[in-house]
Design a protein around this motif. Structure first.
Motif, PDB file in Angstrom:
ATOM      1  N   GLN A 186       0.440  -0.410  -0.024  1.00  0.00           N
ATOM      2  CA  GLN A 186       0.259   0.080  -0.043  1.00  0.00           C
ATOM      3  C   GLN A 186       0.377   0.960  -0.071  1.00  0.00           C
ATOM      4  N   HIS A 215      -8.344  -4.347   8.702  1.00  0.00           N
ATOM      5  CA  HIS A 215      -8.042  -5.255   7.284  1.00  0.00           C
ATOM      6  C   HIS A 215      -7.474  -6.384   7.326  1.00  0.00           C
ATOM      7  N   ALA A 236     -16.406  -2.600   5.035  1.00  0.00           N
ATOM      8  CA  ALA A 236     -16.537  -0.711   4.530  1.00  0.00           C
ATOM      9  C   ALA A 236     -15.248  -0.398   3.849  1.00  0.00           C
ATOM     10  N   LEU A 237     -15.525   0.616   3.363  1.00  0.00           N
ATOM     11  CA  LEU A 237     -13.688   1.271   2.571  1.00  0.00           C
ATOM     12  C   LEU A 237     -13.829   3.056   4.358  1.00  0.00           C
ATOM     13  N   PHE A 238     -12.514   2.722   3.781  1.00  0.00           N
ATOM     14  CA  PHE A 238     -11.586   3.604   4.910  1.00  0.00           C
ATOM     15  C   PHE A 238     -11.938   4.653   4.954  1.00  0.00           C
ATOM     16  N   ASN A 239     -12.945   5.541   4.170  1.00  0.00           N
ATOM     17  CA  ASN A 239     -13.738   6.745   4.116  1.00  0.00           C
ATOM     18  C   ASN A 239     -14.932   6.521   4.999  1.00  0.00           C
ATOM     19  N   GLU A 240     -15.134   5.619   4.637  1.00  0.00           N
ATOM     20  CA  GLU A 240     -16.924   5.059   5.677  1.00  0.00           C
ATOM     21  C   GLU A 240     -16.585   5.108   6.751  1.00  0.00           C
ATOM     22  N   TYR A 290      -6.146   0.695  10.269  1.00  0.00           N
ATOM     23  CA  TYR A 290      -7.501   0.696   9.468  1.00  0.00           C
ATOM     24  C   TYR A 290      -6.836  -0.721   8.549  1.00  0.00           C
TER      25      TYR A 290
END
Length: 359
Positions: free
Chosen positions: A239, A266, A290-294, A262
């Motif tokens: 990443q 994950h 969910a994705l990080f922003n959520e 996160y």
């Protein structure tokens, strides 16, 4: 239900000390992320807690004895005398009073610390295995690209830019390897830069970051069928830009950013999903992550939180125990302060006043 047994600044000796208590609660799974504090945590080889050597059996005996009231009272008396004798001295910054010894990669203290970590971790896993409790064991991550080594092994090279010939002449000098990595990255050779940054971390004589042998030990012990390897180091590398773990995922030297946390969560959850039957889980919606922003929206993590966290980071970085502040640190501080100045006007007057009162 998740029970968090994480404690600040402990190491494998302390984990081994309370693993039986954890096993008595019959958990479905134990998750372990540990290894950064082996040198500077309780009874670490770089600290004043080990007076008579780093023998693991002696340290365990000492930990048992210190539970007695006599030991506690004597310790308080000695602490009081020490405080009285040093009352006029300036307080040490950034816990340097706990790092009283620089340790070189490969020397006796380093090898003994590695052996203690391997033995402690193996005994922890063994205690959980006896109770048929599966374990998710994680590799460790640290800032490679953005954190300049705190100390380098003598002798010191001449002042100047690091060149390959200079690195060859001083192969155990951490700062030279780091500067070589910066030059290699600027030249577009990220693979060579990664090797240099890893070498710089491993040769840093103040071990605030776990070096390569510790992840190797973790991977070897995770070969046990009752242990699930969570390769967070590999995830972070994948990443990170050019595979170099840096400031995007690590705040300073080893503590993750919000995004880094996160990714760790994950990664661990994904490994648990692969072993759901063994862990005793059934019917979970594993695809519903969910994705990080959520998640940041759910947590309400906004500009004010970012500003307060960034302020703490600035104060921490300013007090890092460098003999001489390196240019990369000065640039990082300037960048962080610049972001603060851009974001502060978006806060309300009351929030800005509160921020100012925090120092």
């Amino acid at each position: 239900e998740v029970v968090n047994c994480g404690i600040t600044a402990i190491n494998s000796f302390v984990l081994l000390d309370f693993v039986a208590e954890i096993a008595d609660r019959s958990p479905d799974l134990v998750i372990i992320y540990a290894g950064h504090n082996e040198f500077v945590g309780p009874y670490g080889a770089a600290t004043p807690f080990v007076r008579l050597g780093g023998n693991g059996s002696f340290i365990r005996l000492q930990m048992m004895v210190q539970r007695s009231k006599i030991y506690y009272v004597l310790g308080e008396i000695l602490y009081g005398i020490g405080e009285w004798l040093s009352r006029d001295e300036e307080p040490a910054s950034f816990g340097l009073h706990l790092v009283q010894r620089e340790i070189n990669l490969g020397d006796e203290a380093h090898r003994r610390t590695e052996a203690n970590f391997r033995r402690n971790l193996a005994q922890i896993l063994g205690a959980l295995h006896e109770r048929d409790i599966p374990v998710a064991l994680s590799t460790l991550v640290a800032n490679l690209e953005g954190f300049y080594p705190l100390r380098s092994e003598a002798p010191q090279p001449p002042i100047g830019l690091a060149s390959q010939s200079m690195v060859d002449d001083y192969p155990r000098h951490a700062a030279l390897h780091f500067e070589a990595g910066v030059s290699q990255l600027a030249a577009g050779d990220s693979s060579a830069a990664l090797s240099s940054f890893i070498r710089a971390r491993d040769l840093d004589t103040i071990h605030l970051r776990a070096c390569s042998p510790f992840n190797q030990i973790i991977r070897e012990l995770a070969a046990d069928p009752d242990v699930f390897l969570v390769d967070v180091e590999r995830v972070f590398s994948a990443q990170s830009p050019r595979g170099l773990i840096g400031d995007e995922l690590i705040t300073e030297y080893l503590h993750p950013t919000v995004l880094g946390h996160y990714l760790i969560a994950h990664s661990m959850f994904s490994v648990i999903a692969e072993h759901e039957e063994k862990v005793g889980l059934d019917g979970g919606n594993w695809a519903g992550l969910a994705l990080f922003n959520e998640y940041t929206q759910r947590l309400g993590y906004g500009t004010r939180d970012q500003i307060l966290a960034r302020n703490d980071l600035i104060l921490l970085l300013r007090n890092m125990p460098y003999a001489e502040s390196p240019p990369i640190l000065e640039r990082r501080l300037a960048e962080l302060i610049g972001v603060q100045l851009r974001q502060l006007p978006s806060l309300s007057y009351a929030q800005i006043a509160n921020f100012a009162r925090r120092g």
